[in-house]
Scaffold this active site. Structure first.
Site, short mmCIF file in Angstrom:
data_model
loop_
_atom_site.label_atom_id
_atom_site.label_comp_id
_atom_site.label_asym_id
_atom_site.label_seq_id
_atom_site.Cartn_x
_atom_site.Cartn_y
_atom_site.Cartn_z
N PRO A 23 0.84 -1.20 0.00
CA PRO A 23 0.00 0.00 0.00
C PRO A 23 0.88 1.25 0.00
O PRO A 23 1.82 1.35 0.78
CB PRO A 23 -0.80 -0.12 1.31
CG PRO A 23 0.02 -1.03 2.18
CD PRO A 23 0.75 -1.95 1.26
N CYS A 25 0.46 5.55 -0.30
CA CYS A 25 -0.31 6.79 -0.47
C CYS A 25 0.13 7.49 -1.74
O CYS A 25 1.33 7.61 -2.00
CB CYS A 25 -0.03 7.73 0.69
SG CYS A 25 -0.80 7.22 2.22
N ALA A 59 -3.33 3.56 2.16
CA ALA A 59 -4.03 3.90 3.39
C ALA A 59 -5.21 4.80 3.03
O ALA A 59 -5.02 5.93 2.58
CB ALA A 59 -3.07 4.63 4.33
N GLN A 101 -6.30 -0.77 2.11
CA GLN A 101 -5.85 -0.60 3.48
C GLN A 101 -6.75 0.43 4.16
O GLN A 101 -6.84 1.57 3.70
CB GLN A 101 -4.39 -0.13 3.48
CG GLN A 101 -3.75 -0.21 4.86
CD GLN A 101 -2.33 0.31 4.87
OE1 GLN A 101 -2.06 1.38 4.32
NE2 GLN A 101 -1.43 -0.42 5.49
N HIS A 179 -4.87 -1.03 8.89
CA HIS A 179 -3.56 -0.39 9.06
C HIS A 179 -3.31 -0.12 10.55
O HIS A 179 -3.90 0.78 11.13
CB HIS A 179 -3.54 0.93 8.29
CG HIS A 179 -2.17 1.51 8.08
ND1 HIS A 179 -1.03 0.98 8.63
CD2 HIS A 179 -1.76 2.59 7.36
CE1 HIS A 179 0.03 1.72 8.26
NE2 HIS A 179 -0.40 2.70 7.49
N HIS A 182 3.11 2.02 11.54
CA HIS A 182 3.68 3.32 11.13
C HIS A 182 3.25 4.52 11.96
O HIS A 182 3.24 5.65 11.47
CB HIS A 182 3.40 3.57 9.64
CG HIS A 182 3.95 2.46 8.77
ND1 HIS A 182 3.62 2.29 7.46
CD2 HIS A 182 4.82 1.45 9.05
CE1 HIS A 182 4.24 1.24 6.95
NE2 HIS A 182 4.97 0.71 7.91
N TYR A 184 0.33 5.33 13.13
CA TYR A 184 -1.02 5.87 12.97
C TYR A 184 -1.89 5.35 14.12
O TYR A 184 -1.42 4.64 14.99
CB TYR A 184 -1.54 5.52 11.57
CG TYR A 184 -0.67 6.17 10.50
CD1 TYR A 184 -0.54 7.56 10.46
CD2 TYR A 184 0.09 5.42 9.61
CE1 TYR A 184 0.30 8.17 9.52
CE2 TYR A 184 0.92 6.03 8.68
CZ TYR A 184 1.02 7.41 8.65
OH TYR A 184 1.86 8.02 7.74
N ARG A 232 -1.82 -4.89 8.97
CA ARG A 232 -0.41 -4.47 8.89
C ARG A 232 0.01 -3.91 10.23
O ARG A 232 -0.67 -3.06 10.81
CB ARG A 232 -0.18 -3.41 7.79
CG ARG A 232 1.28 -2.95 7.74
CD ARG A 232 1.60 -2.05 6.56
NE ARG A 232 2.15 -2.83 5.46
CZ ARG A 232 2.97 -2.34 4.52
NH1 ARG A 232 3.34 -1.06 4.55
NH2 ARG A 232 3.43 -3.10 3.56
N LEU A 302 12.66 -2.98 1.38
CA LEU A 302 13.90 -3.13 0.62
C LEU A 302 14.05 -4.52 0.00
O LEU A 302 15.13 -5.10 -0.01
CB LEU A 302 15.11 -2.73 1.47
CG LEU A 302 15.18 -1.21 1.71
CD1 LEU A 302 16.27 -0.84 2.70
CD2 LEU A 302 15.39 -0.46 0.39
N GLY A 324 7.39 -2.06 -2.44
CA GLY A 324 6.98 -0.67 -2.42
C GLY A 324 7.71 0.11 -3.50
O GLY A 324 7.32 0.13 -4.67
N ARG A 325 8.84 0.69 -3.11
CA ARG A 325 9.54 1.59 -4.04
C ARG A 325 10.02 0.90 -5.31
O ARG A 325 10.00 1.51 -6.39
CB ARG A 325 10.69 2.28 -3.29
CG ARG A 325 10.17 3.29 -2.27
CD ARG A 325 11.18 3.62 -1.21
NE ARG A 325 11.43 2.49 -0.32
CZ ARG A 325 12.24 2.51 0.71
NH1 ARG A 325 12.91 3.62 0.98
NH2 ARG A 325 12.40 1.45 1.48
C1 FNR Z 1 4.55 4.03 1.66
N1 FNR Z 1 4.29 3.10 2.67
C2 FNR Z 1 3.01 2.96 3.14
N2 FNR Z 1 2.72 1.99 4.06
C3 FNR Z 1 1.45 1.75 4.44
O1 FNR Z 1 1.21 0.86 5.24
N3 FNR Z 1 0.43 2.51 3.92
C4 FNR Z 1 0.63 3.51 3.04
O2 FNR Z 1 -0.32 4.14 2.55
C5 FNR Z 1 1.97 3.79 2.68
N4 FNR Z 1 2.28 4.83 1.82
C6 FNR Z 1 3.52 4.90 1.24
C7 FNR Z 1 3.76 5.80 0.19
C8 FNR Z 1 4.98 5.80 -0.46
C9 FNR Z 1 5.20 6.74 -1.61
C10 FNR Z 1 6.00 4.91 -0.04
C11 FNR Z 1 7.34 4.87 -0.75
C12 FNR Z 1 5.79 4.06 1.01
C13 FNR Z 1 5.29 2.10 3.06
C14 FNR Z 1 5.32 0.95 2.03
O3 FNR Z 1 4.11 0.22 2.03
C15 FNR Z 1 6.47 -0.03 2.35
O4 FNR Z 1 6.20 -0.66 3.57
C16 FNR Z 1 7.82 0.67 2.43
O5 FNR Z 1 8.00 1.54 1.33
C17 FNR Z 1 8.98 -0.33 2.49
O6 FNR Z 1 9.01 -1.14 1.33
P1 FNR Z 1 10.03 -0.82 0.09
O7 FNR Z 1 9.64 0.52 -0.47
O8 FNR Z 1 11.40 -0.80 0.67
O9 FNR Z 1 9.77 -1.94 -0.86
#
Ligand code: FNR
Length: 358
Positions: A23, A25, A59, A101, A179, A182, A184, A232, A302, A324-325
């Protein structure tokens, strides 16, 4: 066939593979209405074409005051349901499953989107911000001090999650993920770093976990039995005085008993901490929870390379990987993974339009 391409069956849902979109944002709703836009359509359609087996939408706030930023998506009304249905339908048309989420940002609500060019801080009411709610009146870092919630407001939040889950079903989602990570609202209740209440929602582990368990139980009652429910969590605050892995294992056991099908294991976000963010850094957390509670887990953080993702599953650390990224950089990551791991195009998640060039 590499394990990441094995289907996973949870309740009546068969995920075509175990490479899932985390997920994320998008901060891309207009005018604070929380309705998904063309951006959400394209963002998800692209990753469904790219072969992800499950996409978990960002989220999405269960109430307007639960948004992280004024441009967050929501699922507190029917116009939002209609917007999400378009996204769900296009994802389904490409054979992927779609989750959402459900979120409430608590004391981390009412902030600026990261690309708004504003310093980290709360949006003032004069700029369409709003007062925030939390278990206790303790601010996160430089954000505005929240107000401690009354028992009635806690009941309202439970109802908001339940109503949002009912709307998620109407929109056609296959999975709801609660969710509770993090920093929240639900994580704020879990962690002694942010919860100093002296009523039945604070103090002991049982009391701090009470809100999340109530939300989960009541959502599970109305979320169709045929559909999986995920939660999560941040498995640790990475701080001596915070929430920790042992508590996460205890929690996961209780979540499983209630009918949670998978715990999506993240970490951090509730206090400023030194996080050892390197390759696979959260995988041992997913592994500990999987081994010690018996619940299925998702590993995230990662995970960037196909062989790396494959090893996480074959070594039994998790049941699925979430990207994610890497998925932002490379929406067709699963197709690259198939190619790198020697999966023929017939067995890879190619849309038929692309098979000639595969
Ligand atoms: C996130 N992440 C995130 N996590 C979550 O639980 N809800 C969300 O809405 C978001 N939003 C969000 C936006 C953006 C732009 C990023 C880069 C990350 C965290 C994401 O789900 C993930 O847990 C982390 O980015 C770590 O994974 P990667 O990026 O290392 O693969």
């Amino acid at each position: 066939m590499p394990h990441i391409f094995d289907p996973l069956i949870l309740r009546d849902v068969t995920f075509p593979n175990r490479i899932w979109l985390a997920p994320m944002c998008q901060y891309s709703c207009d005018a604070g209405d929380g309705i998904p836009t063309a951006w959400h359509f394209v963002h998800h359609a692209t990753r469904a074409v790219g072969g992800f087996g499950l996409l978990i939408a960002e989220a999405s706030a269960v109430a307007p005051e639960g948004r992280i930023t004024p441009r967050d998506a929501g699922i507190w009304n029917h116009d939002q349901v209609a917007g999400w249905r378009r996204v769900v339908d296009v994802v389904h048309s490409h054979g992927a499953k779609m989750g959402i989420q459900l979120a409430h940002a608590g004391r981390k609500a009412s902030t600026y989107p990261p690309f708004a060019g504003m310093a980290n801080g709360s949006v003032p009411e004069s700029d369409a911000g709003w007062p925030t709610l939390a278990p206790s009146a303790i601010a996160f870092d430089t954000l505005a001090e929240p107000r401690a919630m009354t028992l009635e407001e806690i009941d309202d939040v439970v109802d908001a999650f339940v109503d949002a889950a009912a709307r998620a079903d109407e929109a056609g989602f296959d999975v709801v993920e609660i969710h509770a990570a993090h920093g929240y609202l639900l994580h704020e209740f879990l962690s002694p770093a942010s919860n100093r209440r002296d009523d039945e929602y604070g103090g002991s582990f049982e009391n701090r976990a009470r809100l999340l368990l109530r939300v989960t139980r009541e959502v599970r009652e109305i979320w169709p039995q045929s559909k999986p429910l995920f939660v999560r969590i941040s498995a640790t605050d990475w701080a001596d005085t915070g929430w920790n892995v042992d508590e996460s294992v205890r929690l996961a056991i209780l979540l499983k008993e209630i009918g949670v099908d998978l715990v999506d294991v993240s970490s951090g976000g509730n206090v400023i901490a030194d996080i050892p963010a390197e390759k696979n850094y959260q995988v041992p957390l997913a592994q500990a929870i999987r081994e010690r509670s018996g619940v299925a887990t998702g590993a995230v953080g990662l995970i960037t390379e196909p062989a790396q993702a494959e090893a996480i599953l074959t070594e039994g650390h998790a049941d699925a990987v979430l990207l994610g990224r890497a998925a932002l950089r490379e929406p067709y990551w699963p197709l690259r993974a198939a190619s790198e791991l020697g999966v023929t195009w017939r067995d890879a998640p190619y849309p038929e339009q692309y098979t000639r060039g595969a």
